[in-house]
Design a protein around this motif. Structure first.
Motif, PDB file in Angstrom:
ATOM      1  N   PRO A   1     -26.462  74.249  39.654  1.00  0.00           N
ATOM      2  CA  PRO A   1     -27.443  73.935  38.609  1.00  0.00           C
ATOM      3  C   PRO A   1     -27.777  72.458  38.463  1.00  0.00           C
ATOM      4  CG  PRO A   1     -25.339  74.548  37.630  1.00  0.00           C
ATOM      5  CD  PRO A   1     -25.223  74.826  39.087  1.00  0.00           C
ATOM      6  N   LEU A   2     -26.912  71.570  38.962  1.00  0.00           N
ATOM      7  CA  LEU A   2     -27.132  70.138  38.737  1.00  0.00           C
ATOM      8  C   LEU A   2     -27.461  69.381  40.021  1.00  0.00           C
ATOM      9  CD1 LEU A   2     -24.205  69.454  36.201  1.00  0.00           C
ATOM     10  CD2 LEU A   2     -26.585  70.050  35.717  1.00  0.00           C
ATOM     11  N   LEU A   3     -28.023  70.062  41.002  1.00  0.00           N
ATOM     12  CA  LEU A   3     -28.324  69.400  42.275  1.00  0.00           C
ATOM     13  C   LEU A   3     -29.634  68.619  42.258  1.00  0.00           C
ATOM     14  CD1 LEU A   3     -30.782  70.987  44.013  1.00  0.00           C
ATOM     15  CD2 LEU A   3     -29.017  72.719  44.184  1.00  0.00           C
ATOM     16  N   PHE A   4     -30.488  68.874  41.278  1.00  0.00           N
ATOM     17  CA  PHE A   4     -31.883  68.437  41.367  1.00  0.00           C
ATOM     18  C   PHE A   4     -32.075  66.931  41.196  1.00  0.00           C
ATOM     19  CE2 PHE A   4     -31.798  72.887  40.244  1.00  0.00           C
ATOM     20  CZ  PHE A   4     -32.727  73.436  41.089  1.00  0.00           C
ATOM     21  N   ASN A   5     -31.103  66.231  40.635  1.00  0.00           N
ATOM     22  CA  ASN A   5     -31.210  64.778  40.481  1.00  0.00           C
ATOM     23  C   ASN A   5     -30.491  64.018  41.589  1.00  0.00           C
ATOM     24  OD1 ASN A   5     -32.760  64.997  38.204  1.00  0.00           O
ATOM     25  ND2 ASN A   5     -31.085  64.655  36.761  1.00  0.00           N
ATOM     26  N   ASN A   6     -29.947  64.765  42.552  1.00  0.00           N
ATOM     27  CA  ASN A   6     -29.262  64.155  43.693  1.00  0.00           C
ATOM     28  C   ASN A   6     -30.148  64.328  44.919  1.00  0.00           C
ATOM     29  OD1 ASN A   6     -27.554  64.107  46.154  1.00  0.00           O
ATOM     30  ND2 ASN A   6     -25.872  63.782  44.692  1.00  0.00           N
ATOM     31  N   ARG A   7     -30.673  63.223  45.424  1.00  0.00           N
ATOM     32  CA  ARG A   7     -31.668  63.283  46.497  1.00  0.00           C
ATOM     33  C   ARG A   7     -31.168  64.063  47.716  1.00  0.00           C
ATOM     34  NH1 ARG A   7     -36.204  60.231  47.873  1.00  0.00           N
ATOM     35  NH2 ARG A   7     -36.606  60.011  50.111  1.00  0.00           N
ATOM     36  N   GLU A   8     -29.943  63.764  48.146  1.00  0.00           N
ATOM     37  CA  GLU A   8     -29.398  64.414  49.339  1.00  0.00           C
ATOM     38  C   GLU A   8     -29.210  65.913  49.108  1.00  0.00           C
ATOM     39  OE1 GLU A   8     -25.387  64.260  52.182  1.00  0.00           O
ATOM     40  OE2 GLU A   8     -25.854  62.592  50.824  1.00  0.00           O
ATOM     41  N   LYS A   9     -28.646  66.272  47.965  1.00  0.00           N
ATOM     42  CA  LYS A   9     -28.422  67.686  47.666  1.00  0.00           C
ATOM     43  C   LYS A   9     -29.735  68.430  47.451  1.00  0.00           C
ATOM     44  CE  LYS A   9     -23.778  67.204  45.733  1.00  0.00           C
ATOM     45  NZ  LYS A   9     -22.918  67.394  44.538  1.00  0.00           N
ATOM     46  N   TYR A  10     -30.705  67.734  46.852  1.00  0.00           N
ATOM     47  CA  TYR A  10     -32.001  68.381  46.623  1.00  0.00           C
ATOM     48  C   TYR A  10     -32.708  68.652  47.952  1.00  0.00           C
ATOM     49  CZ  TYR A  10     -36.685  69.348  44.846  1.00  0.00           C
ATOM     50  OH  TYR A  10     -37.892  69.934  44.566  1.00  0.00           O
ATOM     51  N   TYR A  11     -32.622  67.709  48.897  1.00  0.00           N
ATOM     52  CA  TYR A  11     -33.227  67.932  50.206  1.00  0.00           C
ATOM     53  C   TYR A  11     -32.526  69.066  50.952  1.00  0.00           C
ATOM     54  CZ  TYR A  11     -36.393  63.928  50.106  1.00  0.00           C
ATOM     55  OH  TYR A  11     -37.419  63.061  49.804  1.00  0.00           O
ATOM     56  N   GLU A  12     -31.224  69.179  50.771  1.00  0.00           N
ATOM     57  CA  GLU A  12     -30.496  70.289  51.367  1.00  0.00           C
ATOM     58  C   GLU A  12     -30.991  71.610  50.760  1.00  0.00           C
ATOM     59  OE1 GLU A  12     -25.938  72.117  51.678  1.00  0.00           O
ATOM     60  OE2 GLU A  12     -26.294  70.173  50.708  1.00  0.00           O
ATOM     61  N   PHE A  13     -31.200  71.625  49.456  1.00  0.00           N
ATOM     62  CA  PHE A  13     -31.744  72.797  48.768  1.00  0.00           C
ATOM     63  C   PHE A  13     -33.121  73.152  49.329  1.00  0.00           C
ATOM     64  CE2 PHE A  13     -34.716  73.944  45.289  1.00  0.00           C
ATOM     65  CZ  PHE A  13     -34.245  75.207  44.975  1.00  0.00           C
ATOM     66  N   LEU A  14     -33.984  72.148  49.526  1.00  0.00           N
ATOM     67  CA  LEU A  14     -35.317  72.425  50.062  1.00  0.00           C
ATOM     68  C   LEU A  14     -35.247  72.974  51.487  1.00  0.00           C
ATOM     69  CD1 LEU A  14     -37.405  69.351  48.796  1.00  0.00           C
ATOM     70  CD2 LEU A  14     -37.370  71.686  47.878  1.00  0.00           C
ATOM     71  N   SER A  15     -34.266  72.519  52.247  1.00  0.00           N
ATOM     72  CA  SER A  15     -34.133  73.029  53.614  1.00  0.00           C
ATOM     73  C   SER A  15     -33.737  74.500  53.608  1.00  0.00           C
ATOM     74  CB  SER A  15     -33.115  72.202  54.407  1.00  0.00           C
ATOM     75  OG  SER A  15     -31.795  72.473  53.997  1.00  0.00           O
ATOM     76  N   VAL A  16     -32.898  74.901  52.644  1.00  0.00           N
ATOM     77  CA  VAL A  16     -32.545  76.318  52.509  1.00  0.00           C
ATOM     78  C   VAL A  16     -33.784  77.122  52.121  1.00  0.00           C
ATOM     79  CG1 VAL A  16     -31.133  78.004  51.267  1.00  0.00           C
ATOM     80  CG2 VAL A  16     -30.157  75.786  51.886  1.00  0.00           C
ATOM     81  N   CYS A  17     -34.588  76.577  51.191  1.00  0.00           N
ATOM     82  CA  CYS A  17     -35.832  77.249  50.789  1.00  0.00           C
ATOM     83  C   CYS A  17     -36.765  77.432  51.976  1.00  0.00           C
ATOM     84  CB  CYS A  17     -36.539  76.442  49.701  1.00  0.00           C
ATOM     85  SG  CYS A  17     -35.672  76.351  48.129  1.00  0.00           S
TER      86      CYS A  17
END
Length: 303
Positions: free
Chosen positions: A272-288
């Protein structure tokens, strides 16, 4: 040497091949699911099979599979209080022929109504879950099918817990009522019931919905902007969007980070708290991006 085929034999062969479709046209299958006490983790299911007077028996099967995950499941282990009745309330005999098949004696009844409960308390592998906060249904983990009627249109009625609403890729025909062209399509359309936040947006003339379950530090406009980019890139690559609408299901949880592709949606469990972390957010987008790419590759293109 080419042999001539007798026209009558050819017609007979066609009738044999298509008989299940011809004679099942009048059969209707109506599913309903309720969750009156979410804290007990039990879905209450009814399957109403209408116009089956010609059938002496019906086999109700709960799959051992779900789309997008290639392992054998034991979904039948969660089934409780199975019963079968006619529309007049007459009890019908039944017995199990294997761990996932319930054999019902229709006894010439026109309508056969099956009821059972399903224990559901595992959201991590995206099969079936129900608690005080929300519910998740992968239809193959909850709803039985009849093999001979697997290819006919069906309906689903969802009775949400008080204050909850329904989000799904199924076609809506009324309030909390949906339809699917056949069981396999039905099995590939997850159903979310709860207080999830749904955001609708348009990309290249097609409706898209971002559905978020749980709380997190996301900015909805930012995520929608990035989902739009992913959709457009794939549309340019493949040349079209092969659906009328698409739903992005995001379940914000500390359980099992991962995703599953479906025919007109995908679901991702994410911190739930990945969205303010650039690296984790990009990892999330790659999964999407990965899951969305499956909309073509696997879901519509196969060996």
């Amino acid at each position: 040497m080419i042999k001539k085929v007798c026209p009558l034999k050819f017609i007979a062969l066609l009738m044999l091949l298509f008989a299940p479709l011809i004679f099942s046209q009048d059969v209707k299958i109506l599913y309903s699911v309720s969750m009156p006490k979410p804290s007990n983790h039990l879905f209450e299911v009814e399957i109403n099979v209408q116009n089956v007077k010609s059938d002496s028996t019906l086999d109700f099967v709960l799959p051992v599979w779900r789309s997008g995950r290639y392992v054998i499941f034991n979904f039948a282990s969660g089934v409780q209080e199975f019963s079968a009745n006619s529309s007049t309330g007459k009890k019908l005999k039944w017995h199990k022929t294997d761990k996932s098949t319930w054999h019902v004696e229709a006894s010439g009844e026109n309508n056969v109504i099956v009821n059972y409960k399903v224990y559901a308390n595992d959201f991590s592998i995206r099969t079936r879950g129900l608690n005080d906060e929300d519910a998740f249904i992968d239809p193959s983990a909850v709803f039985m099918y009849i093999e001979k009627y697997r290819r006919i249109t069906l309906e689903l009625k969802v009775i949400p817990y008080e204050g909850w609403h329904v989000t799904t890729g199924l076609d809506e025909t009324g309030e909390n009522t949906f339809t699917a062209r056949d069981y396999d399509y039905f099995a590939d359309c997850p159903v979310i019931i709860g207080t999830q936040k749904d955001f609708e947006f348009n990309v290249e003339g097609k409706k898209h919905i971002m559905s978020l379950t749980g709380n997190g530090n996301y900015n909805a406009d930012t995520v929608i902007r990035d989902m739009t980019k992913i959709v457009k890139e794939n549309s340019d690559f493949w040349g079209e969007l092969p659906y009328e609408s698409f739903t992005f299901f995001f379940r914000l949880t500390t359980q099992d980070y991962g995703g599953t592709e479906h025919i007109n949606s995908f679901i991702i469990n994410a911190p739930p708290l990945l969205f303010n972390n650039r690296e984790k957010y990009y990892e999330f987008l790659s999964v999407c991006s990965h899951e969305f790419f499956h909309t073509w590759n696997v879901k519509r293109l196969r060996p």
